[in-house]
Design a protein around this motif. Structure first.
Motif, mmCIF file in Angstrom:
data_model
loop_
_atom_site.group_PDB
_atom_site.id
_atom_site.type_symbol
_atom_site.label_atom_id
_atom_site.label_comp_id
_atom_site.label_asym_id
_atom_site.label_seq_id
_atom_site.Cartn_x
_atom_site.Cartn_y
_atom_site.Cartn_z
ATOM 1 N N THR A 231 0.818 -1.212 0.000
ATOM 2 C CA THR A 231 0.000 0.000 0.000
ATOM 3 C C THR A 231 0.856 1.267 0.000
ATOM 4 N N ASP A 232 2.194 1.097 0.066
ATOM 5 C CA ASP A 232 3.130 2.223 -0.033
ATOM 6 C C ASP A 232 3.634 2.356 -1.460
ATOM 7 N N PHE A 233 4.057 3.551 -1.804
ATOM 8 C CA PHE A 233 4.843 3.760 -3.018
ATOM 9 C C PHE A 233 6.299 3.797 -2.600
ATOM 10 N N ALA A 234 7.133 2.929 -3.159
ATOM 11 C CA ALA A 234 8.560 2.895 -2.843
ATOM 12 C C ALA A 234 9.324 3.671 -3.911
ATOM 13 N N THR A 251 23.840 2.420 -25.353
ATOM 14 C CA THR A 251 22.438 2.289 -24.945
ATOM 15 C C THR A 251 22.153 2.998 -23.626
ATOM 16 N N CYS A 252 23.125 3.718 -23.105
ATOM 17 C CA CYS A 252 22.930 4.428 -21.841
ATOM 18 C C CYS A 252 22.105 5.695 -22.055
ATOM 19 N N GLY A 253 21.478 6.169 -21.008
ATOM 20 C CA GLY A 253 20.711 7.404 -21.097
ATOM 21 C C GLY A 253 19.359 7.307 -20.411
ATOM 22 N N ILE A 254 19.133 6.251 -19.609
ATOM 23 C CA ILE A 254 17.871 6.104 -18.881
ATOM 24 C C ILE A 254 18.066 6.641 -17.470
ATOM 25 N N ASN A 255 17.250 7.607 -17.088
ATOM 26 C CA ASN A 255 17.407 8.259 -15.786
ATOM 27 C C ASN A 255 16.445 7.753 -14.719
ATOM 28 N N GLY A 256 15.377 7.081 -15.128
ATOM 29 C CA GLY A 256 14.415 6.628 -14.128
ATOM 30 C C GLY A 256 13.333 5.776 -14.756
ATOM 31 N N PHE A 257 12.553 5.123 -13.907
ATOM 32 C CA PHE A 257 11.376 4.403 -14.371
ATOM 33 C C PHE A 257 10.448 4.169 -13.188
ATOM 34 N N GLY A 271 9.286 3.226 -7.948
ATOM 35 C CA GLY A 271 9.989 3.968 -8.985
ATOM 36 C C GLY A 271 11.439 4.145 -8.615
ATOM 37 N N VAL A 272 12.272 4.423 -9.600
ATOM 38 C CA VAL A 272 13.673 4.759 -9.362
ATOM 39 C C VAL A 272 13.938 6.081 -10.067
ATOM 40 N N THR A 273 14.728 6.933 -9.425
ATOM 41 C CA THR A 273 14.971 8.244 -10.015
ATOM 42 C C THR A 273 16.364 8.747 -9.665
ATOM 43 N N VAL A 294 7.482 10.470 -10.628
ATOM 44 C CA VAL A 294 6.438 10.478 -9.607
ATOM 45 C C VAL A 294 5.095 10.843 -10.233
ATOM 46 N N ALA A 295 5.099 11.779 -11.185
ATOM 47 C CA ALA A 295 3.848 12.153 -11.858
ATOM 48 C C ALA A 295 3.318 11.002 -12.707
ATOM 49 N N GLU A 296 4.208 10.262 -13.359
ATOM 50 C CA GLU A 296 3.746 9.135 -14.176
ATOM 51 C C GLU A 296 3.174 8.019 -13.306
ATOM 52 N N TRP A 297 3.830 7.743 -12.187
ATOM 53 C CA TRP A 297 3.249 6.766 -11.256
ATOM 54 C C TRP A 297 1.884 7.247 -10.759
#
Length: 377
Positions: A231-234, A251-257, A271-273, A294-297
């Motif tokens: 029930t938490d957002f991690a 292939t690098c360049g991903i900052n979060g998901f 999420g990771v950021t 955070v907005a996308e989640w």
């Protein structure tokens, strides 16, 4: 521009098996080991794209059980019905809710002795402070004054803006509010078998996303145990670590998901950021990545909300049919308080609602979009 917010006063890992180290006691850091890819002798900097990306991992369609508080709504667009789930409570009602967020700082220790730690003091070229404290004191979690909507957090104001027909004075949801309540858990340390990377401001590093995601969902969450509930957002937070899709530095360049997976009989969203201060990207700064993820989640917590097809915009070179409000505007930055955030596409943009439900009839939070998305092929 949306005036409600204007006044807001690696080294790539090789494809080898990952062996997590033993987890220490509850008061100690959790440690895991990764293997690194070379990016040139001495950890020389790889060539990165001008615009970073935020990754959309595949999500299981069979998620069920206890999860973060959410509601379901259906919108018709182009003769089709789209049923989606979003965090909080339906914006057309005068309900208020608070979502617990567990912030987990992650440090990366490289074999050259460099540790990139979000709880350590940043260099003067990065503005000092720590990535953790600056994130906690940003608009992501700390309410700041808007021009006409009181003090609001980032996602709280985003929700009220994109559904302004409900949240406006006299609207059926004028008192609707969904707030985030962060608490910080003990730092996790990840050991990397490879060197860090010299950047324009300090040092950074690169890791492959699949191995990292697998370790988070297995050993890391296992070590966290009941400290994080479904029930938490991690939210895993680190500084100046970029993810890569493969063992190739190109292939690098991903900052979060953000994503969700089955855990303990429920559905865990997380999420990771990256808190970015190393200047490897021209249009990424401090909390701009957190503002995206955070907005996308918040609007697409399980990563599977369907939309009419859109694309060829922002970080998207092809076509997408998912509700990711950050992707169409990646790199479109604004300053809010002491930090940077990016513009966000709103509900009406994705589902081509005319006129827009958003504040001022706009289609994105800061008004970059003034018309809905167009079909993509």
């Amino acid at each position: 521009m949306n005036k409600a917010l204007v006044a807001f006063a690696s080294v790539v890992m090789l494809g080898t098996s990952i062996a997590p180290l033993s987890v220490a006691g509850a008061s100690a850091s959790t440690r895991h080991r990764f293997t690194a890819v070379g990016v040139g002798q001495g950890g020389a900097r790889a060539a990165f794209p001008t615009t970073p990306t935020e990754y959309n991992p595949p999500v299981s369609p069979n998620l069920s059980g206890p999860t973060v508080k959410d509601f379901t709504e259906t919108e018709q667009s182009g003769g089709r019905n789209f049923t989606i789930k979003q965090v909080g409570t339906f914006p057309g009602t005068n309900t208020q809710s608070t979502i617990p967020v567990k912030v987990i700082p992650v440090a990366f220790h490289f074999s050259d002795g460099v540790t990139i730690d979000p709880t350590a003091t940043l260099p003067s070229c990065a503005g000092g402070g720590t990535a953790l404290n600056r994130t906690l004191n940003s608009v992501i979690y700390k309410p700041v004054q808007t021009t006409s909507d009181g003090k609001r957090q980032w996602t709280e104001e985003f929700r009220r803006s994109e559904y302004f027909n409900f949240s406006k004075p006299g609207g059926t949801g004028q008192n609707n509010s969904v707030k985030l309540s962060p608490s910080v858990l003990p730092k996790i340390t990840i050991n990397v078998n490879g060197p860090s990377v010299a950047e324009a401001c300090g040092r950074g590093g690169n890791v492959t996303i699949n191995s990292l995601q697998n370790t988070i969902q297995t050993s890391v969450f296992a070590s966290l145990g009941s400290k994080v509930k479904t029930t938490d957002f991690a939210m895993f937070l680190w500084g100046n670590i970029v993810m890569c899709q493969t063992a190739s530095a190109s292939t690098c360049g991903i900052n979060g998901f953000h994503t969700a997976f089955e855990r303990n009989g429920g559905t865990q969203t997380y999420g990771v950021t990256e808190f970015a201060t190393d200047r490897r990207f021209h249009n990424t700064e401090d909390t701009s990545i957190a503002s995206h993820e955070v907005a996308e989640w918040f609007d697409d917590p399980f990563g599977n909300n369907p939309t009419p097809t859109w694309g060829h915009i922002g970080q998207v070179t092809g076509c997408q049919s998912n509700y990711e409000p950050g992707d169409p505007l990646t790199g479109t930055l604004f300053t809010v308080g002491p930090s940077h955030v990016q513009d966000l596409a709103e509900f009406s943009w994705f589902y081509r609602v005319e006129p827009s439900l958003g504040r001022g009839g706009l289609y994105s939070l800061f008004g970059t979009f003034r018309s809905p998305s167009v079909p993509c092929s």
